[in-house]
Design a protein around this motif. Structure first.
Motif, PDB file in Angstrom:
ATOM      1  N   SER A 194       0.863  -1.181   0.000  1.00  0.00           N
ATOM      2  CA  SER A 194       0.000   0.000   0.000  1.00  0.00           C
ATOM      3  C   SER A 194       0.901   1.232   0.000  1.00  0.00           C
ATOM      4  N   PRO A 195       1.093   1.868  -1.160  1.00  0.00           N
ATOM      5  CA  PRO A 195       2.001   3.020  -1.255  1.00  0.00           C
ATOM      6  C   PRO A 195       1.545   4.176  -0.363  1.00  0.00           C
ATOM      7  N   GLN A 196       2.502   4.814   0.313  1.00  0.00           N
ATOM      8  CA  GLN A 196       2.209   5.942   1.193  1.00  0.00           C
ATOM      9  C   GLN A 196       2.783   7.250   0.658  1.00  0.00           C
ATOM     10  N   ARG A 197       4.047   7.208   0.229  1.00  0.00           N
ATOM     11  CA  ARG A 197       4.662   8.433  -0.292  1.00  0.00           C
ATOM     12  C   ARG A 197       5.906   8.089  -1.107  1.00  0.00           C
ATOM     13  N   LEU A 198       6.234   8.985  -2.030  1.00  0.00           N
ATOM     14  CA  LEU A 198       7.391   8.815  -2.903  1.00  0.00           C
ATOM     15  C   LEU A 198       8.465   9.796  -2.451  1.00  0.00           C
ATOM     16  N   ILE A 199       9.701   9.298  -2.308  1.00  0.00           N
ATOM     17  CA  ILE A 199      10.794  10.107  -1.764  1.00  0.00           C
ATOM     18  C   ILE A 199      11.936  10.202  -2.772  1.00  0.00           C
ATOM     19  N   PHE A 200      12.454  11.418  -2.991  1.00  0.00           N
ATOM     20  CA  PHE A 200      13.673  11.609  -3.788  1.00  0.00           C
ATOM     21  C   PHE A 200      14.803  11.868  -2.805  1.00  0.00           C
ATOM     22  N   TYR A 201      15.711  10.903  -2.658  1.00  0.00           N
ATOM     23  CA  TYR A 201      16.728  10.949  -1.609  1.00  0.00           C
ATOM     24  C   TYR A 201      18.090  10.579  -2.178  1.00  0.00           C
ATOM     25  N   TYR A 231      12.647   6.540  -3.924  1.00  0.00           N
ATOM     26  CA  TYR A 231      12.249   5.477  -3.004  1.00  0.00           C
ATOM     27  C   TYR A 231      10.745   5.579  -2.736  1.00  0.00           C
ATOM     28  N   LEU A 232      10.134   4.442  -2.516  1.00  0.00           N
ATOM     29  CA  LEU A 232       8.708   4.390  -2.219  1.00  0.00           C
ATOM     30  C   LEU A 232       8.501   3.871  -0.805  1.00  0.00           C
ATOM     31  N   ASP A 233       7.903   4.713   0.042  1.00  0.00           N
ATOM     32  CA  ASP A 233       7.515   4.279   1.381  1.00  0.00           C
ATOM     33  C   ASP A 233       6.141   3.625   1.282  1.00  0.00           C
ATOM     34  N   ALA A 234       6.014   2.426   1.824  1.00  0.00           N
ATOM     35  CA  ALA A 234       4.744   1.696   1.671  1.00  0.00           C
ATOM     36  C   ALA A 234       4.538   0.731   2.828  1.00  0.00           C
ATOM     37  N   TYR A 235       3.273   0.363   3.015  1.00  0.00           N
ATOM     38  CA  TYR A 235       2.962  -0.706   3.965  1.00  0.00           C
ATOM     39  C   TYR A 235       3.040  -2.017   3.195  1.00  0.00           C
ATOM     40  N   CYS A 236       3.917  -2.916   3.637  1.00  0.00           N
ATOM     41  CA  CYS A 236       4.116  -4.197   2.965  1.00  0.00           C
ATOM     42  C   CYS A 236       3.211  -5.240   3.611  1.00  0.00           C
ATOM     43  N   HIS A 237       2.292  -5.805   2.825  1.00  0.00           N
ATOM     44  CA  HIS A 237       1.353  -6.796   3.355  1.00  0.00           C
ATOM     45  C   HIS A 237       2.003  -8.167   3.509  1.00  0.00           C
ATOM     46  N   LEU A 238       3.186  -8.348   2.917  1.00  0.00           N
ATOM     47  CA  LEU A 238       3.926  -9.591   3.110  1.00  0.00           C
ATOM     48  C   LEU A 238       4.602  -9.587   4.480  1.00  0.00           C
ATOM     49  N   ARG A 239       5.178  -8.441   4.844  1.00  0.00           N
ATOM     50  CA  ARG A 239       5.888  -8.322   6.128  1.00  0.00           C
ATOM     51  C   ARG A 239       5.011  -7.740   7.230  1.00  0.00           C
ATOM     52  N   GLU A 289      -4.222   2.716   4.764  1.00  0.00           N
ATOM     53  CA  GLU A 289      -3.697   4.034   5.098  1.00  0.00           C
ATOM     54  C   GLU A 289      -2.872   3.981   6.387  1.00  0.00           C
ATOM     55  N   VAL A 290      -1.756   4.683   6.361  1.00  0.00           N
ATOM     56  CA  VAL A 290      -0.890   4.823   7.538  1.00  0.00           C
ATOM     57  C   VAL A 290      -0.797   6.310   7.858  1.00  0.00           C
ATOM     58  N   SER A 291      -1.003   6.670   9.085  1.00  0.00           N
ATOM     59  CA  SER A 291      -1.026   8.093   9.450  1.00  0.00           C
ATOM     60  C   SER A 291       0.338   8.738   9.230  1.00  0.00           C
ATOM     61  N   ASP A 292       0.323  10.057   9.020  1.00  0.00           N
ATOM     62  CA  ASP A 292       1.578  10.798   8.851  1.00  0.00           C
ATOM     63  C   ASP A 292       2.457  10.650  10.086  1.00  0.00           C
ATOM     64  N   HIS A 315       8.448   6.099  11.888  1.00  0.00           N
ATOM     65  CA  HIS A 315       9.159   4.942  11.321  1.00  0.00           C
ATOM     66  C   HIS A 315      10.316   5.364  10.425  1.00  0.00           C
ATOM     67  N   PHE A 316      10.072   6.383   9.593  1.00  0.00           N
ATOM     68  CA  PHE A 316      11.066   6.735   8.579  1.00  0.00           C
ATOM     69  C   PHE A 316      11.926   7.950   8.908  1.00  0.00           C
TER      70      PHE A 316
END
Length: 322
Positions: free
Chosen positions: A177-184, A189-197, A220-223, A229-230
């Motif tokens: 479940s994608p949350q946000r896209l980061i240019f680092y 990079y894509l921050d996401a909730y992984c349903h596998l883990r 959805e994951v809150s800001d 986490h990140f």
């Protein structure tokens, strides 16, 4: 696309290409022939644009190219300072994107900006020529996957991806479940909730071998949770902080490090001898180790003991090679 935006695009397409076949207008603007004819009539009668059809070239062109800048298009107007800032913004954005993900999508913006600036077009091109952004360490990414990721972020739907983890050399299939896209650091990079883990993860976009948009709604994951986490730990693959680093830089290196941003909640101070003490929280250390090693003898790890050992082990490996 609005009516005004479409009029701008017609003008800029002719201005850029000199002569444009009608099929190009219909395909790129996604309009009917009747709509194009109405727009063309508006440009000719209301805005006094000298657009004519050239039978020999089989396309539309300006009969008097020298008068293009005199056409008063409705819409956006900018002062000289605002126009300069607009050119800088577009140029820096395209230059930073060394991986080529968004460059093709913002190329039309260049022509639009030049058209808006009108007589300042030459100055705009000169400004772009004088500004260089050198990207270091960027990696080639997949434009197709980038588009799928963008769609998932906007629609708030899940993605099924095949992800290659370079550290482990393994490929896995995951639903995320994608949350946000980061240019680092020159990469995406894509921050996401992984349903596998069943946890938050950060995925390097160049490691996403394939991405399929699903109809399932994203979790959805809150800001606040994303930030904890990140952002509270060091580096892009951080996770929640579990340790605190304390580094001591020599006066020579301190002149550089004191002005650098290593961590959002870092604490830095100079001691009486001019050494710079930098402290921040971290979890995983691979990225931190690389940054510390860049400073060589200019930095000392004061803590924790596990980090000191990691640095010592890396230095020992390097010496053994020689």
């Amino acid at each position: 696309m609005s009516d005004m935006e479409r009029l701008h695009r017609i003008k800029y397409m002719i201005q850029q290409r000199k002569c444009v076949p009608i099929d190009d207008f219909l395909d790129e603007l996604e309009i009917s022939k009747a709509t194009f004819k109405r727009d063309l009539e508006y440009l000719r009668s209301r805005l006094k644009a000298s657009i004519v059809y050239d039978r020999f070239l089989n396309g539309y062109k300006f009969e008097f190219p020298d008068e293009i800048d005199k056409i008063e298009m409705p819409g956006l107007w900018f002062s000289e300072k605002e126009a300069t800032a607009l050119v800088l913004m577009q140029h820096l954005l395209s230059s930073l994107d060394q991986s080529g993900l968004i460059g093709p999508h913002i190329e039309p913006l260049t022509a639009i900006i030049d058209g808006i600036l009108g007589q300042s077009e030459t100055s705009a091109k000169e400004l772009r020529k004088r500004i260089k952004v050198l990207g270091m360490g960027s990696r080639k990414n997949s434009i197709e996957n980038f588009s799928e990721i963008g769609a998932a972020l906007l629609k708030r739907n899940r993605l099924v991806i095949k992800y290659f983890a370079k550290g482990k050399g393994e490929e896995t299939e995951r639903e995320i479940s994608p949350q946000r896209l980061i240019f680092y650091r020159e990469n995406w990079y894509l921050d996401a909730y992984c349903h596998l883990r069943n946890d938050l993860r950060s995925f390097a976009v160049d490691g996403i071998r394939s991405a399929v948009l699903t109809n399932a709604k994203a979790q959805e994951v809150s800001d606040k949770d994303c930030h904890e986490h990140f952002a509270e730990s060091y580096g892009i693959f951080s996770g929640k902080a579990t340790q605190r680093a304390k580094l001591r830089f020599t006066p020579e290196h301190a002149r550089w490090v004191a002005g650098e941003h290593w961590h959002g909640q870092q604490v830095g101070s100079f001691d009486k001898e001019g050494y710079y003490i930098l402290e921040f929280d971290f979890n995983q250390d691979p990225e931190l180790v690389m940054d510390i090693l860049k400073h060589g003898s200019g930095v000392e790890v004061l803590g924790p003991a596990t980090l000191k050992k990691r640095i010592k082990d890396e230095l020992t490996k390097s010496l053994d090679k020689y």
